[in-house]
Design a protein around this motif. Structure first.
Motif, PDB file in Angstrom:
ATOM      1  N   THR A  57     -29.875  -5.318  -6.349  1.00 40.13           N
ATOM      2  CA  THR A  57     -28.987  -5.990  -7.291  1.00 40.13           C
ATOM      3  C   THR A  57     -27.686  -6.344  -6.575  1.00 40.13           C
ATOM      4  O   THR A  57     -27.407  -5.812  -5.487  1.00 40.13           O
ATOM      5  N   ASP A 121     -17.596  -8.549  -9.201  1.00 43.27           N
ATOM      6  CA  ASP A 121     -18.965  -8.221  -9.619  1.00 43.27           C
ATOM      7  C   ASP A 121     -18.955  -7.285 -10.826  1.00 43.27           C
ATOM      8  O   ASP A 121     -19.723  -7.472 -11.771  1.00 43.27           O
ATOM      9  N   THR A 133     -26.627 -12.174 -14.524  1.00 39.92           N
ATOM     10  CA  THR A 133     -27.606 -12.623 -13.542  1.00 39.92           C
ATOM     11  C   THR A 133     -27.326 -14.056 -13.102  1.00 39.92           C
ATOM     12  O   THR A 133     -27.479 -14.398 -11.921  1.00 39.92           O
ATOM     13  N   ALA A 134     -26.906 -14.884 -14.059  1.00 38.98           N
ATOM     14  CA  ALA A 134     -26.614 -16.284 -13.732  1.00 38.98           C
ATOM     15  C   ALA A 134     -25.327 -16.406 -12.918  1.00 38.98           C
ATOM     16  O   ALA A 134     -25.247 -17.208 -11.980  1.00 38.98           O
ATOM     17  N   SER A 137     -25.428 -14.881  -8.832  1.00 41.49           N
ATOM     18  CA  SER A 137     -26.693 -15.314  -8.235  1.00 41.49           C
ATOM     19  C   SER A 137     -26.779 -14.821  -6.790  1.00 41.49           C
ATOM     20  O   SER A 137     -25.757 -14.549  -6.147  1.00 41.49           O
ATOM     21  N   PRO A 138     -28.001 -14.708  -6.256  1.00 40.57           N
ATOM     22  CA  PRO A 138     -28.145 -14.265  -4.858  1.00 40.57           C
ATOM     23  C   PRO A 138     -27.369 -15.126  -3.872  1.00 40.57           C
ATOM     24  O   PRO A 138     -26.769 -14.606  -2.918  1.00 40.57           O
ATOM     25  N   SER A 139     -27.353 -16.421  -4.088  1.00 40.42           N
ATOM     26  CA  SER A 139     -26.630 -17.309  -3.165  1.00 40.42           C
ATOM     27  C   SER A 139     -25.128 -17.063  -3.217  1.00 40.42           C
ATOM     28  O   SER A 139     -24.450 -17.058  -2.179  1.00 40.42           O
ATOM     29  N   CYS A 141     -23.646 -14.219  -4.028  1.00 42.10           N
ATOM     30  CA  CYS A 141     -23.396 -12.924  -3.385  1.00 42.10           C
ATOM     31  C   CYS A 141     -23.371 -13.064  -1.866  1.00 42.10           C
ATOM     32  O   CYS A 141     -22.487 -12.514  -1.191  1.00 42.10           O
TER      33      CYS A 141
END
Length: 314
Positions: A57, A121, A133-134, A137-139, A141
């Protein structure tokens, strides 16, 4: 090496803790134990987060990068300090001195930015849980972490370019265990006022700006927590932030003490103790701070132990 103004210094002598000769062995054992504990705990936390899918996460992504920074940070300073305990001549070249400062300064500035990112965060998780979650996003982070590394590198590079312009003609004795900027400014024969201003500006940009982001984030967080009706809900929300707040207080408190006061004050030796705290102690405490109060990490450790137990008893 320590003569008049016509000489050019090519080496420095790191005093370290030689003013405590009777405590040399005890201090060496303490710092060695602290360093080994820091390396083991931070690497174990990185591996635990990596191998456990439940910890994939944003929060634990940032935490694994914090552990990586702490591991590199303590490794950039402590081994040299440890070797100095048993060296008669604790010398370091000018190039080695400036590179040591460049490396740990880059890591320290990057950690300032990363702690601010971790505060954002927590703000997104508590104040906007449905959109968390939106938002994270992984990008985003990855961009925040890469941005922290690059920003820290650039901030330190600017200082390095200014340091190499300084002239050192003696003395060459650094009353510290690392090559830190305040000590280099005191020893320089050049005009250091511009670099002192630069040091203050860098501290303001990275230190106070990061603290401001953290304070604003937690202002919204505490406002949201107070609106939670159940005591259990408020306690759970606060516990997710307590570890980060503790780490922030320790890191910025000791760091700002060293870099925000005038360089002339370093003769008092207070900054050496503060430097021990933020270069040696805090990197060891961070994985403990985040692990001891974190149920998910404790559960991940239990699962890891069960898997190891099952593997060795097959």
């Amino acid at each position: 090496m320590t003569g008049g103004r016509n000489n050019t210094i090519t080496k420095f002598i790191l005093v370290g803790f030689s003013d405590f000769p009777k405590l040399k062995l005890i201090l060496f054992i303490i710092f060695l134990g602290t360093y080994l504990s820091t390396v083991v705990w931070n690497l174990c936390l990185i591996i635990l987060i990596r191998i456990n899918p439940y910890l994939h996460t944003p929060m634990y992504f940032f935490l694994s990068n914090l552990s990586f920074l702490d591991f590199c940070y303590v490794t950039s300073t402590t081994p040299k300090m440890l070797s100095g305990f048993f060296q008669k001549h604790r010398s370091i070249t000018f190039v080695g001195c400036t590179m040591q400062y460049f490396v740990f300064s880059s890591l320290g500035l990057a950690e300032c930015c990363l702690l601010a990112a971790m505060a954002y965060d927590r703000y997104a998780a508590i104040c906007n849980p449905l959109l968390y979650t939106a938002i994270m996003s992984p990008s985003l982070c990855v961009h925040m972490v890469v941005g922290a590394y690059i920003t820290g590198l650039l901030g330190s590079l600017i200082q390095l370019c200014a340091i190499v312009q300084l002239h050192f003609c003696g003395p060459n004795i650094i009353n510290h265990f690392i090559c830190d900027l305040p000590q280099l400014l005191v020893l320089s024969c050049s005009e250091t006022f511009p670099l002192q201003v630069l040091k203050f500006v860098i501290a303001v940009i990275f230190g106070l700006a990061s603290v401001l982001v953290i304070l604003i984030s937690y202002g919204y967080i505490f406002g949201t927590i107070l609106k939670i009706s159940s005591v259990e809900g408020r306690s759970k929300a606060f516990n997710t932030c307590a570890s980060h707040l503790t780490a922030v207080t320790l890191f910025f408190g000791s760091g700002l003490f060293v870099y925000m006061h005038p360089s002339s004050d370093i003769s008092k030796g207070y900054d050496k103790m503060a430097s021990v705290f933020y270069t040696v102690v805090i990197p060891m405490l961070n994985p403990l701070i985040y692990s001891l109060r974190n149920k998910e990490i404790k559960d991940a450790l239990k699962r890891c132990k069960k898997r190891c137990f099952s593997y060795f008893h097959c």
